[in-house]
Design a protein around this motif. Structure first.
Motif, PDB file in Angstrom:
ATOM      1  N   SER A  41       8.089  -4.264   3.388  1.00 29.86           N
ATOM      2  CA  SER A  41       7.232  -5.178   4.151  1.00 29.86           C
ATOM      3  C   SER A  41       5.964  -5.586   3.392  1.00 29.86           C
ATOM      4  O   SER A  41       5.542  -6.733   3.476  1.00 29.86           O
ATOM      5  CB  SER A  41       6.912  -4.614   5.529  1.00 29.86           C
ATOM      6  N   ASP A  42       5.366  -4.659   2.629  1.00 26.82           N
ATOM      7  CA  ASP A  42       4.158  -5.044   1.881  1.00 26.82           C
ATOM      8  C   ASP A  42       4.475  -6.123   0.853  1.00 26.82           C
ATOM      9  O   ASP A  42       3.711  -7.065   0.661  1.00 26.82           O
ATOM     10  CB  ASP A  42       3.555  -3.828   1.167  1.00 26.82           C
ATOM     11  N   PHE A  61      -2.188   6.150  -1.099  1.00 28.35           N
ATOM     12  CA  PHE A  61      -2.808   5.276  -2.101  1.00 28.35           C
ATOM     13  C   PHE A  61      -3.123   3.902  -1.502  1.00 28.35           C
ATOM     14  O   PHE A  61      -4.203   3.352  -1.715  1.00 28.35           O
ATOM     15  CB  PHE A  61      -1.880   5.130  -3.310  1.00 28.35           C
ATOM     16  N   LYS A  62      -2.186   3.365  -0.749  1.00 25.93           N
ATOM     17  CA  LYS A  62      -2.404   2.051  -0.137  1.00 25.93           C
ATOM     18  C   LYS A  62      -3.573   2.086   0.836  1.00 25.93           C
ATOM     19  O   LYS A  62      -4.417   1.196   0.847  1.00 25.93           O
ATOM     20  CB  LYS A  62      -1.145   1.604   0.621  1.00 25.93           C
ATOM     21  N   ILE A 114      -4.088  10.968  -5.056  1.00 24.06           N
ATOM     22  CA  ILE A 114      -4.567   9.713  -5.638  1.00 24.06           C
ATOM     23  C   ILE A 114      -4.412   9.746  -7.162  1.00 24.06           C
ATOM     24  O   ILE A 114      -3.980   8.769  -7.776  1.00 24.06           O
ATOM     25  CB  ILE A 114      -6.057   9.484  -5.255  1.00 24.06           C
ATOM     26  N   GLY A 121      -0.067  -8.994  -8.221  1.00 31.02           N
ATOM     27  CA  GLY A 121       0.015  -8.245  -6.971  1.00 31.02           C
ATOM     28  C   GLY A 121       1.426  -7.739  -6.736  1.00 31.02           C
ATOM     29  O   GLY A 121       1.630  -6.577  -6.384  1.00 31.02           O
ATOM     30  N   LYS A 135      -6.071   4.095   0.890  1.00 29.18           N
ATOM     31  CA  LYS A 135      -7.354   4.295   0.205  1.00 29.18           C
ATOM     32  C   LYS A 135      -7.747   3.059  -0.606  1.00 29.18           C
ATOM     33  O   LYS A 135      -8.908   2.660  -0.616  1.00 29.18           O
ATOM     34  CB  LYS A 135      -7.220   5.524  -0.717  1.00 29.18           C
ATOM     35  N   THR A 136      -6.790   2.466  -1.287  1.00 27.92           N
ATOM     36  CA  THR A 136      -7.126   1.430  -2.262  1.00 27.92           C
ATOM     37  C   THR A 136      -7.082   0.020  -1.691  1.00 27.92           C
ATOM     38  O   THR A 136      -7.939  -0.792  -1.986  1.00 27.92           O
ATOM     39  CB  THR A 136      -6.162   1.513  -3.465  1.00 27.92           C
ATOM     40  N   ILE A 137      -6.070  -0.260  -0.888  1.00 27.66           N
ATOM     41  CA  ILE A 137      -5.921  -1.641  -0.414  1.00 27.66           C
ATOM     42  C   ILE A 137      -6.551  -1.816   0.965  1.00 27.66           C
ATOM     43  O   ILE A 137      -7.254  -2.778   1.224  1.00 27.66           O
ATOM     44  CB  ILE A 137      -4.439  -2.060  -0.423  1.00 27.66           C
ATOM     45  N   ASP A 138      -6.309  -0.844   1.846  1.00 25.39           N
ATOM     46  CA  ASP A 138      -6.885  -0.971   3.191  1.00 25.39           C
ATOM     47  C   ASP A 138      -8.323  -0.483   3.235  1.00 25.39           C
ATOM     48  O   ASP A 138      -9.008  -0.669   4.241  1.00 25.39           O
ATOM     49  CB  ASP A 138      -6.068  -0.169   4.217  1.00 25.39           C
ATOM     50  N   PHE A 160       5.246  -9.359   2.672  1.00 20.18           N
ATOM     51  CA  PHE A 160       4.025  -9.895   3.270  1.00 20.18           C
ATOM     52  C   PHE A 160       3.168 -10.605   2.215  1.00 20.18           C
ATOM     53  O   PHE A 160       2.720 -11.732   2.420  1.00 20.18           O
ATOM     54  CB  PHE A 160       3.231  -8.758   3.929  1.00 20.18           C
ATOM     55  N   ASN A 161       2.966  -9.944   1.076  1.00 18.75           N
ATOM     56  CA  ASN A 161       2.129 -10.560   0.040  1.00 18.75           C
ATOM     57  C   ASN A 161       2.800 -11.771  -0.589  1.00 18.75           C
ATOM     58  O   ASN A 161       2.141 -12.730  -0.973  1.00 18.75           O
ATOM     59  CB  ASN A 161       1.735  -9.528  -1.021  1.00 18.75           C
ATOM     60  N   LEU A 197       2.887  -3.873  -6.514  1.00 17.91           N
ATOM     61  CA  LEU A 197       3.725  -3.363  -5.424  1.00 17.91           C
ATOM     62  C   LEU A 197       5.060  -2.848  -5.953  1.00 17.91           C
ATOM     63  O   LEU A 197       5.595  -1.862  -5.477  1.00 17.91           O
ATOM     64  CB  LEU A 197       3.953  -4.456  -4.381  1.00 17.91           C
ATOM     65  N   THR A 203     -12.244   8.339   2.935  1.00 16.60           N
ATOM     66  CA  THR A 203     -11.585   9.606   2.618  1.00 16.60           C
ATOM     67  C   THR A 203     -11.379  10.489   3.853  1.00 16.60           C
ATOM     68  O   THR A 203     -10.280  10.999   4.074  1.00 16.60           O
ATOM     69  CB  THR A 203     -12.417  10.358   1.566  1.00 16.60           C
ATOM     70  N   LYS A 249       1.734   5.750   0.604  1.00 14.27           N
ATOM     71  CA  LYS A 249       1.040   5.489   1.858  1.00 14.27           C
ATOM     72  C   LYS A 249      -0.458   5.795   1.706  1.00 14.27           C
ATOM     73  O   LYS A 249      -1.312   4.994   2.097  1.00 14.27           O
ATOM     74  CB  LYS A 249       1.666   6.334   2.969  1.00 14.27           C
TER      75      LYS A 249
END
Lengths: 186, 84
Positions: free
Chosen positions: A16-17, A139-140, A167, A121, A142-145, A20-21, A125, A149, A137
């Motif tokens: 889905s990511d 990493f996403k 991470i 991008g 923390k980094t994208i959303d 979606f992108n 992915l 912490t 999950k």
């Protein structure tokens, strides 16, 4: 040649990511992107029996998605005749604002740049598929959303040092993967 | 021993600081310690350089998070369709 299997129950988690992108870069509207992806999954389910396993599941889903996006373009085009031209810069209240509103996109950002960033991008992915489900999950998040912490630690019931280990592993894997596919271009 | 270790961190600690730095979560002391280690450790310099590149690439790629509620809805739709 190995035959690729199809498993719709994993589609959302796995692709889905990416979908979606891929879509958002083309239709530039979240709601619309969500609808198109939803339609893609349904169309995928319907034509599952035609999946020959020659391409990967994702490639196959992307090919359905592409058709859905083209359908969308057609729909928009057929509405063109009815397009409404709004000129409201004459309104007193916002006189003087129009210059800013009318400002073009940055001149230095060419279509090529935008395309390259989009490919980048998708490459990221793509590399994320080498991570474990949990690593990906976290990493996403923390980094994208940009989730902080503490929130992630609470959700996964882990300590901050656990989180940083995860991470670290994720970043190492990603950097290695991108080094092969992307860093040399930089 | 302890004091020595805290001044000159090992690769694992330097890596940890470097990762935190990518999210602006490394303290001043952690950054200094990392730099001290990087001055004497080539593999970690390489890691730090790649790690920074990765951060820049992610920023540049402008990846958008796919909303979780949508994911949930798609999952439900797919499951419903399969069980039909």
């Amino acid at each position: 040649m190995s035959i690729n299997k199809i498993d719709p129950t994993k589609w959302v988690d796995k692709y889905s990511d990416y979908l979606f992108n891929y879509t958002i870069a083309r239709v530039n509207d979240r709601e619309l992107a969500n609808d198109i992806i939803s339609e893609t999954f349904l169309a995928g389910l319907k034509s599952m029996k035609n999946f020959k396993g020659e391409a990967s599941e994702r490639t196959w889903l992307i090919s359905i998605l592409k058709r859905k996006i083209i359908d969308q373009y057609r729909k928009v085009n057929s509405n063109k005749g009815r397009a409404e031209v709004k000129i409201n810069y004459k309104e007193d209240s916002n006189e003087g604002d129009w210059l800013e509103e009318q400002a073009p996109d940055r001149f230095d950002k060419t279509a090529e740049d935008i395309m390259e960033n989009e490919e980048l991008g998708l490459a990221i992915l793509n590399c994320m598929e080498n991570l474990t489900k949990k690593q990906a999950k976290i990493f996403k998040m923390k980094t994208i959303d940009d989730v902080d912490t503490d929130t992630i630690c609470n959700e996964f019931n882990i300590t901050p040092s656990n989180l940083w280990v995860i991470i670290h592993r994720a970043r190492t894997t990603l950097a290695q993967c991108l080094e092969k596919n992307w860093f040399q271009n930089e | 021993m302890n004091k020595k270790r805290s001044l000159l961190p090992d690769c694992a600690e330097a890596g940890y600081c470097c990762d935190k730095k990518q999210y602006d979560e490394a303290s001043f002391l952690e950054k200094i310690k990392m730099l001290l280690h990087l001055a004497i450790c080539k593999p970690c310099r390489k890691y730090a350089s790649n790690n920074t590149k990765l951060t820049k690439l992610i920023e540049k790629s402008n990846l958008k998070p796919c909303p979780e509620e949508e994911k949930k809805m798609w999952k439900e739709t797919i499951e419903k369709e399969i069980s039909k």
